[in-house]
Enzyme design. Structure first.
Site, mmCIF file in Angstrom:
data_model
loop_
_atom_site.group_PDB
_atom_site.id
_atom_site.type_symbol
_atom_site.label_atom_id
_atom_site.label_comp_id
_atom_site.label_asym_id
_atom_site.label_seq_id
_atom_site.Cartn_x
_atom_site.Cartn_y
_atom_site.Cartn_z
ATOM 1 N N GLN A 89 0.858 -1.204 0.000
ATOM 2 C CA GLN A 89 0.000 0.000 0.000
ATOM 3 C C GLN A 89 0.884 1.239 0.000
ATOM 4 O O GLN A 89 0.808 2.067 0.899
ATOM 5 C CB GLN A 89 -0.945 -0.009 1.206
ATOM 6 C CG GLN A 89 -2.157 -0.892 1.045
ATOM 7 C CD GLN A 89 -3.081 -0.452 -0.105
ATOM 8 O OE1 GLN A 89 -3.050 0.690 -0.566
ATOM 9 N NE2 GLN A 89 -3.887 -1.378 -0.579
ATOM 10 N N SER A 90 1.717 1.357 -1.017
ATOM 11 C CA SER A 90 2.703 2.428 -1.036
ATOM 12 C C SER A 90 2.205 3.628 -1.844
ATOM 13 O O SER A 90 1.817 3.488 -3.010
ATOM 14 C CB SER A 90 3.999 1.880 -1.640
ATOM 15 O OG SER A 90 4.823 2.926 -2.052
#
Ligand SMILES: *Cc1c(COP(=O)(O)O)cnc(C)c1O
Length: 350
Positions: A89-90
């Site tokens: 979840q960057s």
């Protein structure tokens, strides 16, 4: 320039930054908005929000600014394909992919973790933006897979660049936030105002730029609130600031004592929303219509709010909160926002 050859105003700082190779990706300057209802409900200083969530690419965020320097370095090496090792979840993964699209480069993301059942948030946007997404079960597997992706690309006649290897991530972020601080000063200047304190979610890179701005321009405090306890931020941030100063040819030295970074708002761990952070997300949304995120900016806002409530600022002082982006995490943590009845809570007057 002063007798030491250092820039002393924003125009001179901009001239120094303009020597660094860069591609244009972000819509700059980003807006600076006064948060009157938030200030009123907290009963403290005047609060302005620097809208770096509106940088213009793929829902925005701070990484767009440093990608102008990092992708310039990648382009200069002839790259037409970017490989990147990041988290599932960057924000960086989403923004790198969006920016590569604008430059006509392809993106291969090697993300640590396994394919989730429900694809949401940044990962959903990675797919929408057209990244090739591969999952690595461990950090060592991620390293192996990124080298494999680079080798595959060479074999297919492409020119790949492993973006993690470009050293401009740290310095680029610092230079970018030196510039962002100049924008803040200039935006306030036209209103006859000046900042008293800058707040930002930072593990040291962006804050290094704010600290450089403080050293060069003076007149304001800098506060970072970190979302991770992975680093000892003052020495790390000072080292980044010093490398950025050298890259810019500026003869100044930043010491760890110059770095005020508060690690009290991390909560349970990086990536896990906290009560205080979630309260700040609700408060910004319900007073200003500004959507923060529960992983970075909500925790940073909780830190600023905590400092206001304990009386760190006089009324009339000017506090600037940099909204560094991260908003897609709102959707990954959808259950947190379903309590419509909760009313925003103010603070006691200091
Ligand atoms: C990456 C990130 C940060 C931290 O940035 P630094 O470079 O460590 O200053 C803060 N906020 C958001 C939303 C981010 O994605």
């Amino acid at each position: 320039m002063n007798p030491q050859g250092l820039p002393t105003n924003t125009q001179e700082i901009r001239a120094v930054i303009s020597r660094i190779p860069r591609v244009e990706l972000a819509c700059l300057p980003t807006p600076l908005q006064e948060a009157r209802r938030l200030s009123e409900i907290l009963g403290g200083p005047r609060i302005f929000v620097k809208r770096d969530d509106l940088t213009g690419v793929a829902l925005g965020g701070n990484k767009t600014r440093n990608l102008e320097f990092r992708l310039a370095a990648a382009k200069a090496s002839g790259a037409d394909l970017i490989v990147m090792e990041l988290d599932q979840q960057s924000n960086s993964a989403r923004l790198t992919t969006g920016c590569c699209n604008r430059l006509g480069m392809d993106t291969v993301l090697i993300l640590e973790g396994s394919e989730p059942d429900v694809v949401q948030g940044n990962l959903l946007l990675d797919h929408l933006l057209g990244a090739e997404v591969r999952f690595a079960s461990s950090r060592s597997e991620q390293l192996r897979m990124s080298r494999e992706a680079v080798a595959e690309a060479w074999a297919a006649g492409r020119t790949p660049c492993l973006l993690n290897d470009i050293p401009m991530f740290d310095e680029g972020s610092a230079i970018a936030y030196l510039e962002s601080a100049c924008e803040v000063v200039e935006s306030l200047e036209v209103q006859g105002l000046a900042p008293d304190c800058l707040y930002m979610s930072s593990s040291g890179k962006g804050q290094a730029g704010h600290v450089l701005a403080q050293k060069l321009l003076g007149g304001f405090r800098v506060r970072g609130i970190t979302a991770t306890d992975e680093f000892d931020i003052p020495p790390r941030g000072a080292a980044i600031a010093n490398r950025a100063a050298r890259t810019l040819g500026l003869d100044i030295t930043v010491a760890p004592e110059d770095f005020v970074n508060d690690a009290d708002y991390v909560g349970a761990a990086y990536g896990i929303p906290s009560e205080a952070g979630n309260e700040a997300v609700r408060l910004f949304a319900r007073t200003e219509g500004i959507v923060l995120d529960p992983i970075y900016t909500g925790k940073a806002a909780a830190g600023m709010i905590g400092h206001v409530r304990r009386g760190d600022f006089k009324s009339g002082e000017i506090v600037v909160f940099v909204h560094s982006g991260g908003t897609p995490a709102i959707f990954t943590h959808n259950h947190l926002w379903l309590d419509n009845k909760a009313k925003p809570q103010g603070g006691e007057k200091p």
